[in-house]
Write a protein that holds these residues in place. Structure first.
Motif, PDB file in Angstrom:
ATOM      1  N   GLU A  59       3.383  -2.425   2.967  1.00  0.00           N
ATOM      2  CA  GLU A  59       4.711  -2.743   2.434  1.00  0.00           C
ATOM      3  C   GLU A  59       5.507  -3.644   3.376  1.00  0.00           C
ATOM      4  OE1 GLU A  59       6.577   0.987   1.451  1.00  0.00           O
ATOM      5  OE2 GLU A  59       4.896   1.601   0.195  1.00  0.00           O
ATOM      6  N   GLY A  60       4.910  -4.025   4.499  1.00  0.00           N
ATOM      7  CA  GLY A  60       5.574  -4.918   5.443  1.00  0.00           C
ATOM      8  C   GLY A  60       6.653  -4.254   6.273  1.00  0.00           C
ATOM      9  N   LEU A  61       6.595  -2.928   6.404  1.00  0.00           N
ATOM     10  CA  LEU A  61       7.630  -2.188   7.123  1.00  0.00           C
ATOM     11  C   LEU A  61       7.279  -1.941   8.586  1.00  0.00           C
ATOM     12  CD1 LEU A  61       8.336   0.389   4.273  1.00  0.00           C
ATOM     13  CD2 LEU A  61       9.607  -1.715   4.790  1.00  0.00           C
ATOM     14  N   VAL A  62       5.992  -1.985   8.911  1.00  0.00           N
ATOM     15  CA  VAL A  62       5.516  -1.831  10.284  1.00  0.00           C
ATOM     16  C   VAL A  62       4.345  -2.779  10.502  1.00  0.00           C
ATOM     17  CG1 VAL A  62       6.183   0.621  10.438  1.00  0.00           C
ATOM     18  CG2 VAL A  62       3.837   0.018   9.804  1.00  0.00           C
ATOM     19  N   THR A  63       4.044  -3.022  11.771  1.00  0.00           N
ATOM     20  CA  THR A  63       2.822  -3.735  12.138  1.00  0.00           C
ATOM     21  C   THR A  63       2.051  -2.851  13.105  1.00  0.00           C
ATOM     22  OG1 THR A  63       3.912  -4.874  13.969  1.00  0.00           O
ATOM     23  CG2 THR A  63       3.822  -6.039  11.851  1.00  0.00           C
ATOM     24  N   ARG A  64       0.738  -3.072  13.135  1.00  0.00           N
ATOM     25  CA  ARG A  64      -0.142  -2.354  14.065  1.00  0.00           C
ATOM     26  C   ARG A  64      -0.822  -3.371  14.966  1.00  0.00           C
ATOM     27  NH1 ARG A  64      -3.804   1.744  10.491  1.00  0.00           N
ATOM     28  NH2 ARG A  64      -3.490   0.200   8.882  1.00  0.00           N
ATOM     29  N   ARG A  65      -1.044  -2.953  16.211  1.00  0.00           N
ATOM     30  CA  ARG A  65      -1.818  -3.786  17.128  1.00  0.00           C
ATOM     31  C   ARG A  65      -2.468  -2.876  18.171  1.00  0.00           C
ATOM     32  NH1 ARG A  65       3.456  -4.458  19.019  1.00  0.00           N
ATOM     33  NH2 ARG A  65       3.681  -4.169  21.259  1.00  0.00           N
ATOM     34  N   PRO A  66      -3.540  -3.352  18.777  1.00  0.00           N
ATOM     35  CA  PRO A  66      -4.195  -2.546  19.808  1.00  0.00           C
ATOM     36  C   PRO A  66      -3.277  -2.371  21.013  1.00  0.00           C
ATOM     37  CG  PRO A  66      -5.568  -4.421  19.171  1.00  0.00           C
ATOM     38  CD  PRO A  66      -4.240  -4.601  18.514  1.00  0.00           C
ATOM     39  N   GLY A  67      -3.346  -1.185  21.603  1.00  0.00           N
ATOM     40  CA  GLY A  67      -2.588  -0.929  22.821  1.00  0.00           C
ATOM     41  C   GLY A  67      -3.310  -1.515  24.014  1.00  0.00           C
ATOM     42  N   ARG A  74      -6.057   1.226  27.021  1.00  0.00           N
ATOM     43  CA  ARG A  74      -6.891   2.280  26.447  1.00  0.00           C
ATOM     44  C   ARG A  74      -7.481   1.744  25.153  1.00  0.00           C
ATOM     45  NH1 ARG A  74      -3.945   7.918  26.695  1.00  0.00           N
ATOM     46  NH2 ARG A  74      -6.086   8.575  26.398  1.00  0.00           N
ATOM     47  N   PRO A  75      -8.803   1.763  25.048  1.00  0.00           N
ATOM     48  CA  PRO A  75      -9.471   1.092  23.927  1.00  0.00           C
ATOM     49  C   PRO A  75      -9.066   1.582  22.532  1.00  0.00           C
ATOM     50  CG  PRO A  75     -11.075   2.157  25.378  1.00  0.00           C
ATOM     51  CD  PRO A  75      -9.731   2.384  25.961  1.00  0.00           C
ATOM     52  N   ARG A  76      -8.773   2.865  22.381  1.00  0.00           N
ATOM     53  CA  ARG A  76      -8.491   3.366  21.027  1.00  0.00           C
ATOM     54  C   ARG A  76      -7.001   3.520  20.745  1.00  0.00           C
ATOM     55  NH1 ARG A  76     -12.604   7.938  19.324  1.00  0.00           N
ATOM     56  NH2 ARG A  76     -10.684   9.097  19.556  1.00  0.00           N
ATOM     57  N   THR A  77      -6.162   3.088  21.662  1.00  0.00           N
ATOM     58  CA  THR A  77      -4.717   3.206  21.467  1.00  0.00           C
ATOM     59  C   THR A  77      -4.244   2.161  20.475  1.00  0.00           C
ATOM     60  OG1 THR A  77      -4.413   4.054  23.689  1.00  0.00           O
ATOM     61  CG2 THR A  77      -2.472   3.140  22.614  1.00  0.00           C
ATOM     62  N   VAL A  78      -3.439   2.610  19.520  1.00  0.00           N
ATOM     63  CA  VAL A  78      -2.865   1.715  18.521  1.00  0.00           C
ATOM     64  C   VAL A  78      -1.353   1.813  18.622  1.00  0.00           C
ATOM     65  CG1 VAL A  78      -2.638   1.235  16.039  1.00  0.00           C
ATOM     66  CG2 VAL A  78      -4.837   2.016  16.970  1.00  0.00           C
ATOM     67  N   LEU A  79      -0.703   0.654  18.707  1.00  0.00           N
ATOM     68  CA  LEU A  79       0.752   0.595  18.746  1.00  0.00           C
ATOM     69  C   LEU A  79       1.282   0.262  17.357  1.00  0.00           C
ATOM     70  CD1 LEU A  79       1.249  -1.428  22.051  1.00  0.00           C
ATOM     71  CD2 LEU A  79       1.665   1.008  21.691  1.00  0.00           C
TER      72      LEU A  79
END
Length: 179
Positions: free
Chosen positions: A100-108, A111-116
């Motif tokens: 819905e364009g309300l958030v974005t995700r990107r790698p942290g 730490r390899p599996r961290t998602v911001l």
């Protein structure tokens, strides 16, 4: 007791006392109104949010990000902890909000599996427009209590919640009806 002035919870407790003498009924006067209030408040919140065009889970996600302060970014683990829902539920919420364009995700970083997860301008605008509607409505619903009564009730509910969580060994708090 006159039907117009009777309190159904007292009637329920009296009926159990009559039918099963010795059965502890003191909890009925507390637990039953809490359940009824939870249903009424939850239903009303869903109506307010439906008019605003947002579902409760999405608003919860956006609100957690907004309350975190600038830059309105948290890891999925932090979101799970602050939302008091499972990692799987956070993942679903984030995916829906991202579509819905309300958030974005990107790698942290680091730490390899961290998602911001970061609040977008559209997400920020939606939470800003919605939170006042929800909180003003809820303030209106409890304004039958004086500020002192509200403070007293909040304190008693905090004590009851913490004690119940301790007795059940469960410190998670989800939405009403969630398992």
């Amino acid at each position: 007791m006159d039907r117009a002035t009777s309190y159904p919870v007292e009637e329920i407790a009296a009926a159990w006392e009559r039918e099963r003498p010795g059965t502890p009924v003191s909890s009925i006067g507390i637990v039953t109104p809490i359940w009824r209030l939870a249903k009424l408040l939850g239903d009303d919140r869903r109506r307010v949010l439906a008019r605003a065009g947002v579902d409760p889970a999405t608003l919860d996600l956006l609100s957690v990000l907004r309350r975190s302060g600038e830059p309105y970014t948290l890891t999925t683990r932090e979101l799970s902890h602050r939302s008091l829902v499972t990692a799987g539920a956070v993942s679903q919420r984030v995916a829906r909000a991202e579509r819905e364009g309300l958030v974005t995700r990107r790698p942290g970083e680091g730490r390899p599996r961290t998602v911001l997860v970061e609040l977008t301008p559209a997400g920020h605008e939606l939470v800003e427009a919605t939170v006042d509607q929800v909180l003003c409505r809820e303030a209106e619903l409890i304004d039958g209590l004086s500020p002192e009564q509200q403070e007293q009730l909040a304190g008693l509910l905090r004590i009851l919640l913490q004690d119940t969580q301790r007795k059940l060994g469960d410190d998670r708090i989800g939405h009403v009806g969630e398992g």
